[in-house]
Structure formats: structure tokens, C-alpha cells
Design a protein around this motif. Structure first.
Motif, PDB file in Angstrom:
ATOM      1  N   GLY A  10       0.853  -1.203   0.000  1.00 56.70           N
ATOM      2  CA  GLY A  10       0.000   0.000   0.000  1.00 56.70           C
ATOM      3  C   GLY A  10       0.876   1.236   0.000  1.00 56.70           C
ATOM      4  O   GLY A  10       1.732   1.402  -0.877  1.00 56.70           O
ATOM      5  N   ALA A  11       0.694   2.099   1.001  1.00 64.40           N
ATOM      6  CA  ALA A  11       1.470   3.352   1.060  1.00 64.40           C
ATOM      7  C   ALA A  11       2.596   3.259   2.083  1.00 64.40           C
ATOM      8  O   ALA A  11       3.140   4.274   2.514  1.00 64.40           O
ATOM      9  CB  ALA A  11       0.539   4.509   1.392  1.00 64.40           C
ATOM     10  N   VAL A  12       2.928   2.028   2.497  1.00 62.41           N
ATOM     11  CA  VAL A  12       3.963   1.840   3.521  1.00 62.41           C
ATOM     12  C   VAL A  12       5.158   1.086   2.930  1.00 62.41           C
ATOM     13  O   VAL A  12       4.985   0.028   2.306  1.00 62.41           O
ATOM     14  CB  VAL A  12       3.390   1.067   4.733  1.00 62.41           C
ATOM     15  N   GLY A  13       6.344   1.623   3.126  1.00 62.30           N
ATOM     16  CA  GLY A  13       7.558   0.970   2.640  1.00 62.30           C
ATOM     17  C   GLY A  13       8.298   0.307   3.801  1.00 62.30           C
ATOM     18  O   GLY A  13       8.407   0.901   4.880  1.00 62.30           O
ATOM     19  N   LEU A  14       8.763  -0.915   3.574  1.00 60.91           N
ATOM     20  CA  LEU A  14       9.505  -1.638   4.622  1.00 60.91           C
ATOM     21  C   LEU A  14      10.942  -1.843   4.156  1.00 60.91           C
ATOM     22  O   LEU A  14      11.192  -2.521   3.144  1.00 60.91           O
ATOM     23  CB  LEU A  14       8.834  -2.983   4.909  1.00 60.91           C
ATOM     24  N   VAL A  15      11.880  -1.250   4.877  1.00 55.24           N
ATOM     25  CA  VAL A  15      13.313  -1.352   4.557  1.00 55.24           C
ATOM     26  C   VAL A  15      13.922  -2.330   5.565  1.00 55.24           C
ATOM     27  O   VAL A  15      13.784  -2.144   6.780  1.00 55.24           O
ATOM     28  CB  VAL A  15      13.988   0.035   4.723  1.00 55.24           C
ATOM     29  N   THR A  16      14.599  -3.366   5.066  1.00 55.82           N
ATOM     30  CA  THR A  16      15.174  -4.362   5.976  1.00 55.82           C
ATOM     31  C   THR A  16      16.678  -4.471   5.759  1.00 55.82           C
ATOM     32  O   THR A  16      17.136  -4.830   4.670  1.00 55.82           O
ATOM     33  CB  THR A  16      14.519  -5.753   5.752  1.00 55.82           C
ATOM     34  N   ILE A  17      17.448  -4.149   6.792  1.00 58.61           N
ATOM     35  CA  ILE A  17      18.908  -4.319   6.706  1.00 58.61           C
ATOM     36  C   ILE A  17      19.159  -5.820   6.787  1.00 58.61           C
ATOM     37  O   ILE A  17      18.760  -6.470   7.764  1.00 58.61           O
ATOM     38  CB  ILE A  17      19.627  -3.633   7.895  1.00 58.61           C
ATOM     39  N   ASN A  18      19.818  -6.350   5.784  1.00 61.84           N
ATOM     40  CA  ASN A  18      19.877  -7.815   5.663  1.00 61.84           C
ATOM     41  C   ASN A  18      21.315  -8.324   5.581  1.00 61.84           C
ATOM     42  O   ASN A  18      21.841  -8.607   4.498  1.00 61.84           O
ATOM     43  CB  ASN A  18      19.069  -8.226   4.421  1.00 61.84           C
ATOM     44  N   ARG A  19      21.945  -8.388   6.756  1.00 62.29           N
ATOM     45  CA  ARG A  19      23.293  -8.967   6.840  1.00 62.29           C
ATOM     46  C   ARG A  19      23.321  -9.785   8.135  1.00 62.29           C
ATOM     47  O   ARG A  19      24.104  -9.505   9.066  1.00 62.29           O
ATOM     48  CB  ARG A  19      24.327  -7.835   6.881  1.00 62.29           C
ATOM     49  N   PRO A  20      22.432 -10.765   8.228  1.00 57.39           N
ATOM     50  CA  PRO A  20      22.207 -11.426   9.521  1.00 57.39           C
ATOM     51  C   PRO A  20      23.432 -12.149  10.073  1.00 57.39           C
ATOM     52  O   PRO A  20      23.572 -12.250  11.296  1.00 57.39           O
ATOM     53  CB  PRO A  20      21.059 -12.410   9.233  1.00 57.39           C
ATOM     54  N   LYS A  21      24.345 -12.595   9.188  1.00 53.31           N
ATOM     55  CA  LYS A  21      25.533 -13.306   9.696  1.00 53.31           C
ATOM     56  C   LYS A  21      26.379 -12.413  10.590  1.00 53.31           C
ATOM     57  O   LYS A  21      27.096 -12.894  11.471  1.00 53.31           O
ATOM     58  CB  LYS A  21      26.383 -13.809   8.516  1.00 53.31           C
ATOM     59  N   ALA A  22      26.341 -11.120  10.334  1.00 55.15           N
ATOM     60  CA  ALA A  22      27.080 -10.169  11.187  1.00 55.15           C
ATOM     61  C   ALA A  22      26.091  -9.343  12.010  1.00 55.15           C
ATOM     62  O   ALA A  22      26.392  -8.203  12.390  1.00 55.15           O
ATOM     63  CB  ALA A  22      27.958  -9.265  10.329  1.00 55.15           C
ATOM     64  N   LEU A  23      24.957  -9.930  12.319  1.00 54.21           N
ATOM     65  CA  LEU A  23      23.913  -9.246  13.112  1.00 54.21           C
ATOM     66  C   LEU A  23      23.565  -7.875  12.519  1.00 54.21           C
ATOM     67  O   LEU A  23      23.304  -6.919  13.233  1.00 54.21           O
ATOM     68  CB  LEU A  23      24.325  -9.136  14.590  1.00 54.21           C
ATOM     69  N   ASN A  24      23.611  -7.822  11.170  1.00 52.86           N
ATOM     70  CA  ASN A  24      23.239  -6.615  10.410  1.00 52.86           C
ATOM     71  C   ASN A  24      24.158  -5.424  10.693  1.00 52.86           C
ATOM     72  O   ASN A  24      23.737  -4.262  10.574  1.00 52.86           O
ATOM     73  CB  ASN A  24      21.765  -6.233  10.649  1.00 52.86           C
ATOM     74  N   ALA A  25      25.407  -5.712  11.066  1.00 55.07           N
ATOM     75  CA  ALA A  25      26.370  -4.629  11.329  1.00 55.07           C
ATOM     76  C   ALA A  25      26.573  -3.798  10.056  1.00 55.07           C
ATOM     77  O   ALA A  25      26.517  -4.311   8.929  1.00 55.07           O
ATOM     78  CB  ALA A  25      27.698  -5.210  11.804  1.00 55.07           C
ATOM     79  N   LEU A  26      26.836  -2.520  10.280  1.00 54.83           N
ATOM     80  CA  LEU A  26      26.939  -1.564   9.168  1.00 54.83           C
ATOM     81  C   LEU A  26      28.381  -1.435   8.693  1.00 54.83           C
ATOM     82  O   LEU A  26      29.180  -0.740   9.327  1.00 54.83           O
ATOM     83  CB  LEU A  26      26.435  -0.186   9.632  1.00 54.83           C
ATOM     84  N   ASN A  27      28.689  -2.095   7.592  1.00 56.96           N
ATOM     85  CA  ASN A  27      29.970  -1.791   6.951  1.00 56.96           C
ATOM     86  C   ASN A  27      29.693  -0.796   5.817  1.00 56.96           C
ATOM     87  O   ASN A  27      28.535  -0.399   5.605  1.00 56.96           O
ATOM     88  CB  ASN A  27      30.680  -3.069   6.473  1.00 56.96           C
ATOM     89  N   SER A  28      30.742  -0.410   5.088  1.00 53.07           N
ATOM     90  CA  SER A  28      30.544   0.606   4.043  1.00 53.07           C
ATOM     91  C   SER A  28      29.538   0.146   3.000  1.00 53.07           C
ATOM     92  O   SER A  28      28.724   0.936   2.511  1.00 53.07           O
ATOM     93  CB  SER A  28      31.870   0.919   3.354  1.00 53.07           C
TER      94      SER A  28
END
Ligand code: CAA
Length: 265
Positions: A10-28
Motif C-alpha cells: 500500500g502506502a507503507v515501505g519496509l526497509v530491511t537491513i539484511n546482513r544477519p551473519k554479522a547481526l546486520n552490522a553496518l559496513n561501508s
């Protein structure tokens, strides 16, 4: 897209950070993918965003410690800027962004959640800024947004001690708005996002702008001027005309009450 999934309902967007092996840690690479997804959101049709993490253990367990471990001073500053630029973009994104914190929200994870408009959490969520224990300061806005959100005293305690807190404590100190059993978190976030998406789009955007830009002013007098402009800007819009006409119709005849389907403007 690589480490970040995006779907629209609908009018809702779902953004999923998907790096589960590293618990979704933020690399570059994750930061680049998140930036591309955010910048690709069609804000004409999507009226509210949700950001969450893949899996049921972690929202985002922080910036990637492996990647940071060998950075020089200049590279460290540049990495901080990369995260800060993106999180500022999320904070000032034209439509509301809800963080659905489904587990660890540590360091850069808590900072990402704090760049959203507000936070909902699952019962197993854990929040914290562990950086002082890693020999660094929070680097993606944590020293600033945590202090603004929960007050400098409590923020300093959390940051200096590097002690994690659980969801119920995060709710008590105002870091999260609501806590749900894990399975109910995303449905609850979607429900809330749909309610927001059902309101007049120009009005909702202007409310976000007024709150964010007003809070950045030094005095209430300056801040209400921001509101005045954005209040005025709503007039003559479809949402203002139809929202008010609907109220007036209701007064004449309560049976005429209709939910206003606000068109995209
Ligand atoms: N960076 C890189 N990798 C990470 C990570 C991170 N922040 N967090 C977790 N991972 C990785 C682990 O290294 C591990 O990988 P391997 O399987 O390859 O060994 C995997 O994710 C699973 O993690 P654990 O085995 O440690 O899982 P656990 O359940 O035992 O512990 C945890 C979970 C308590 C979250 C623990 O992983 C942890 O403490 N992570 C680090 C949290 C942290 O300190 N975050 C702040 C980073 S600094 C920062 O964010 C700076 C900034 O402001 C920009």
C-alpha cells in the motif's frame, strides 16, 4: 539490493537491513545500499517508511568493528561522515520513518534507530552505545541524538558506562515509544504506519518538518515562525480543503461521516 531489502505494501515501505551473519552490522557496503534504497523510495506513493533488521536477533549490532579496526584518524573521520550524512538524510526524509527495533540496537544501530522519527521495539531488543569500551566515541550521531532524546545526564551515563539497556528500560527513559512481543512488532509498526499514511500527506510532511526544524532553533519565538510557514503552506491543498469540508459535513449530518481518502499531492 545487496544488503538491504525493500518492499512496499500500500502506502507503507519496509526497509530491511539484511546482513544477519554479522547481526546486520553496518559496513561501508551496507551503508551504500541503505543510501541507495532510501534515495530510491517513491515518496509520491509511499507515505511512511519502516526500517528494521533481518532475523529475530538483531536490528543492527553497530558499525562494523572489523572494518573500523584498521582505520587511520582521517579514515575514521570519513567513516563517521559517511554514516552521519546518511542518518541526516533519514532524519530529514520528507515522510515519517519508524524504526522497528527487533533485537540488538548497539552503537551505529541505536544511532540509526535514533535518526528515525520514533522507535518501536520487540521485548528482546537491547540498546546501547558500547563505543567507550572499544576505544572510540559514538560516531554516527550518538552523542548528539541520545542527549537530545533522553537528556544529557542519562545519555552521558549510558555512553560513559557503555552499558546496554533492555527494551523496558528504553521505554521508561523515552528512547522507545512502545514494546511488543517479537511476532507483533512488524504488524504493529505496519498498522501505525498505515494510520500515518492515511492522514493528509502535505500536513504530515509539514508536521515532521516543523518539529525537526523548530527543535533546531534556539528560541520558541524562532521555532513558532517555522511552524507558521508550514501551517500556512497546508492551506489550499487538497488535504486541507477536503479534511475541513469533511468535518463540516459531519456537523450537518453525522451519517455523512466519511473517511477522507487523501489523494497524493
Ligand atoms: N561489527 C562486526 N561484526 C559484528 C558486529 C559488529 N558491530 N556485531 C556482531 N558481529 C558479528 C560477530 O563478529 C559474529 O561474527 P562471526 O560469526 O563471524 O564470528 C556475528 O556477528 C555474531 O555475533 P556474536 O557471535 O558476537 O553474537 P552474540 O549473540 O554472542 O553477541 C552481541 C551479540 C552482544 C551483539 C555481540 O555481537 C557484540 O557485542 N557486537 C558488537 C556490538 C558493538 O560493540 N557495537 C558497536 C560498534 S561501534 C559503533 O557502532 C561506532 C559508531 O558509533 C559508528
Amino acid at each position: 539490493m545487496g544488503f538491504v531489502d525493500y518492499e512496499v505494501e500500500g502506502a507503507v515501505g519496509l526497509v530491511t537491513i539484511n546482513r544477519p551473519k554479522a547481526l546486520n552490522a553496518l559496513n561501508s557496503a551496507v551503508l551504500d545500499d541503505l543510501k541507495a534504497v532510501i534515495e530510491g523510495v517513491d515518496t509520491k506513493t509511499v507515505r511512511c517508511l519502516i526500517i528494521t533488521g533481518a532475523g529475530d536477533k538483531s536490528f543492527v549490532a553497530g558499525a562494523d568493528i572489523g572494518e573500523m579496526s584498521t582505520l587511520t584518524k582521517a579514515e575514521g573521520e570519513a567513516f563517521g561522515k559517511k554514516g552521519n550524512d546518511l542518518f541526516l538524510e533519514i532524519e530529514s526524509f520528507p515522510i515519517p520513518v519508524i524504526a522497528a527495533v527487533n533485537g540488538f540496537a548497539l552503537g551505529g544501530g541505536n544511532e540509526l534507530a535514533m535518526s528515525c522519527d520514533f522507535r518501536l521495539a520487540s521485548e528482546n531488543a537491547v540498546f546501547g552505545q558500547p563505543e567507550a569500551g572499544l576505544g572510540i566515541t559514538p560516531g554516527f550521531g550518538g552523542t548528539q541524538r541520545l542527549a537530545r532524546l533522553i537528556g544529557p545526564g542519562m545519555a552521558k551515563q549510558i555512553i560513559y558506562t557503555a552499558r546496554n539497556i533492555k527494551a523496558d528500560e528504553a521505554k521508561r527513559i523515552g528512547l522507545v515509544n512502545e514494546v511488543y512481543p517479537q511476532a507483533e512488532l512488524i504488524p504493529a509498526a505496519k498498522k501505525l504506519a498505515s494510520i500515518i499514511a492515511g492522514n493528509a500527506p502535505i500536513a504530515v510532511r509539514n508536521c515532521k518538518k516543523a518539529i525537526n526544524e523548530g527543535l533546531a532553533k534556539n528560541t520558541t519565538a524562532e521555532a513558532v515562525q517555522v511552524e507558521e510557514k508550514l501551517f500556512g503552506d497546508c492551506f489550499e491543498s487538497y488535504g486541507q480543503k477536503e479534511g475541513m469540508a469533511n468535518f463540516l459535513r459531519k456537523k450537518d449530518d453525522p451519517k455523512k461521516v466519511k473517511h477522507v481518502a487523501f489523494i497524493d499531492e
